[in-house]
Design an enzyme around this catalytic site. Structure first.
Site, short mmCIF file in Angstrom:
data_model
loop_
_atom_site.label_atom_id
_atom_site.label_comp_id
_atom_site.label_asym_id
_atom_site.label_seq_id
_atom_site.Cartn_x
_atom_site.Cartn_y
_atom_site.Cartn_z
CD GLU A 36 32.67 0.14 22.78
OE1 GLU A 36 33.19 1.19 23.17
OE2 GLU A 36 33.31 -0.90 22.55
CD GLN A 94 15.72 -15.33 30.70
OE1 GLN A 94 16.63 -16.16 30.70
NE2 GLN A 94 15.69 -14.33 29.84
CG ASP A 167 -0.20 -16.47 33.98
OD1 ASP A 167 -0.31 -16.01 35.13
OD2 ASP A 167 0.52 -15.98 33.10
CE LYS A 191 0.99 -17.90 30.29
NZ LYS A 191 1.42 -16.49 30.29
NE ARG A 193 5.55 -18.41 28.66
CZ ARG A 193 5.28 -17.37 27.88
NH1 ARG A 193 5.73 -17.34 26.65
NH2 ARG A 193 4.56 -16.37 28.35
CG ASP A 217 -0.54 -10.97 32.85
OD1 ASP A 217 0.10 -11.33 33.86
OD2 ASP A 217 -0.49 -11.60 31.77
CB THR A 222 3.92 -11.84 22.13
OG1 THR A 222 3.17 -12.71 23.00
CG2 THR A 222 5.39 -12.18 22.20
C1 R5P Z 1 3.83 -14.54 32.32
O1 R5P Z 1 3.72 -15.41 33.11
C2 R5P Z 1 3.46 -13.11 32.53
O2 R5P Z 1 2.72 -12.91 33.69
C3 R5P Z 1 2.70 -12.58 31.33
O3 R5P Z 1 1.45 -13.21 31.26
C4 R5P Z 1 3.45 -12.85 30.06
O4 R5P Z 1 4.80 -12.57 30.21
C5 R5P Z 1 2.89 -12.05 28.93
O5 R5P Z 1 3.60 -12.35 27.78
P1 R5P Z 1 2.91 -12.38 26.35
O6 R5P Z 1 2.21 -11.08 26.18
O7 R5P Z 1 4.06 -12.57 25.41
O8 R5P Z 1 1.99 -13.54 26.33
#
Ligand code: R5P
Length: 299
Positions: A36, A94, A167, A191, A193, A217, A222
């Site tokens: 906390e 989200q 994407d 892409k 997911r 991006d 990750t």
């Molecule tokens: C997703 O739509 C975002 O624009 C990024 O491409 C995504 O969040 C990247 O996440 P990661 O490196 O895990 O693929």
């Protein structure tokens, strides 16, 4: 104006304060053994416009909660206004319900930020341009794209280059950057997911490729999106690649995957502080400090 820093990105806060000619104001942030936190404002803020800088990279929930406590402490101590500079706004991916039964997590975050009394939010490259609409308070949605354009001009990218979105969600971003650079050609990767496992597959490319590619991006988490995009581009004849991404979330193996890839340089910004152990030779960090300082100076 007084500037306060949460624990997540003190180096950026220091740069912002220096740029504006202030020194950082004092906060006491104590963490109890059970994790906390207890936050206390040590400077007098009665009737003062206050700024708090806190990014919400990992640990996301902890950083958010610390931010909320700092804002509450400032408000209770009599601050005239509180501007929250949250360069990376976690949970923004989200922003809607993907499968029935899910929480609309970002709407919860937006409500919490408002409930504690933030007067204005300053943030960068949100996942969707619709996110500011979830707030009733003013949101300055800044972008690192001008910084990227400036860097690309400096490294004198030749004419055989294409801007690539990894994407469909990033098409607008590459188109914007293209306009800043005199209409460079663009291409987009399709892409997919898997919503259950989170696994992504980069399948095909829309648009003409060239010898060199600049992948753009909003974030690298990750690293899977960028690394798969790079592999697909290599398999389709691209010879040189560089990457520009605003937020270096860099979970788990991301730095190692990026370093091992065919990508030559990975440019990110300091919206999230990259600890030494996550830095790698191909990484270059650009600073958003001037943009934040300009926005705060405007206020
Ligand atoms: C997703 O739509 C975002 O624009 C990024 O491409 C995504 O969040 C990247 O996440 P990661 O490196 O895990 O693929």
């Amino acid at each position: 104006m007084k500037i306060f820093s949460g624990g997540s990105n003190k180096s950026l806060t220091e740069k912002i304060a220096k740029k504006l000619g202030f020194s950082l104001s004092s906060l006491e942030i104590h963490t109890f053994p059970d994790k906390e936190k207890r936050v206390r404002v040590l400077d007098s803020v009665v009737n003062v416009d206050c700024v708090v800088v806190q990014s919400t990279g990992m640990p996301v929930d902890e950083n958010y909660f610390e931010l909320l406590l700092i804002i509450d402490a400032l408000k209770r101590s009599g601050a005239k206004s509180v501007t929250a500079v949250v360069p990376y706004l976690g949970y923004a991916r989200q922003d809607h319900v993907f499968r029935s039964g899910e929480a609309r997590s970002f709407a919860v975050i937006a409500r919490m930020i408002e409930v504690v009394g933030v007067d204005k939010l300053v943030t960068f490259d949100l996942h969707s341009i619709k996110i500011p609409e979830l707030f009733k308070i003013p949101v300055a949605h800044l972008s690192a794209l001008p910084l990227f354009a400036e860097k690309i001009r400096k490294i004198e990218v030749s004419s055989d280059v294409v801007l690539v979105s990894p994407d469909m969600g990033g098409i607008r971003r590459v188109e914007q950057l293209s306009r800043m650079l005199g209409d460079l050609p663009t291409a987009t990767i399709e892409k997919k997911r898997d919503l259950e496992t989170g696994k992504i597959t980069s399948e095909s490319i829309k648009g003409m490729l060239r010898e060199r590619a600049i992948i753009v991006d909003d974030m690298i988490s990750t690293g899977a999106t960028i690394v798969q995009a790079a592999e697909l581009l290599t398999n389709n004849g691209v010879e040189e690649m560089i990457v520009f991404a605003t937020h270096p979330v860099f979970v788990s193996d991301a730095p190692r995957l990026l370093e091992r890839s065919d990508i030559e340089v990975v440019y990110v910004t300091d919206t999230i502080e990259v600890p030494k152990e996550k830095q790698f030779p191909k990484l270059e960090i650009l600073s958003v400090v001037d943009m934040v300082a300009k926005e705060l100076f405007k206020a």
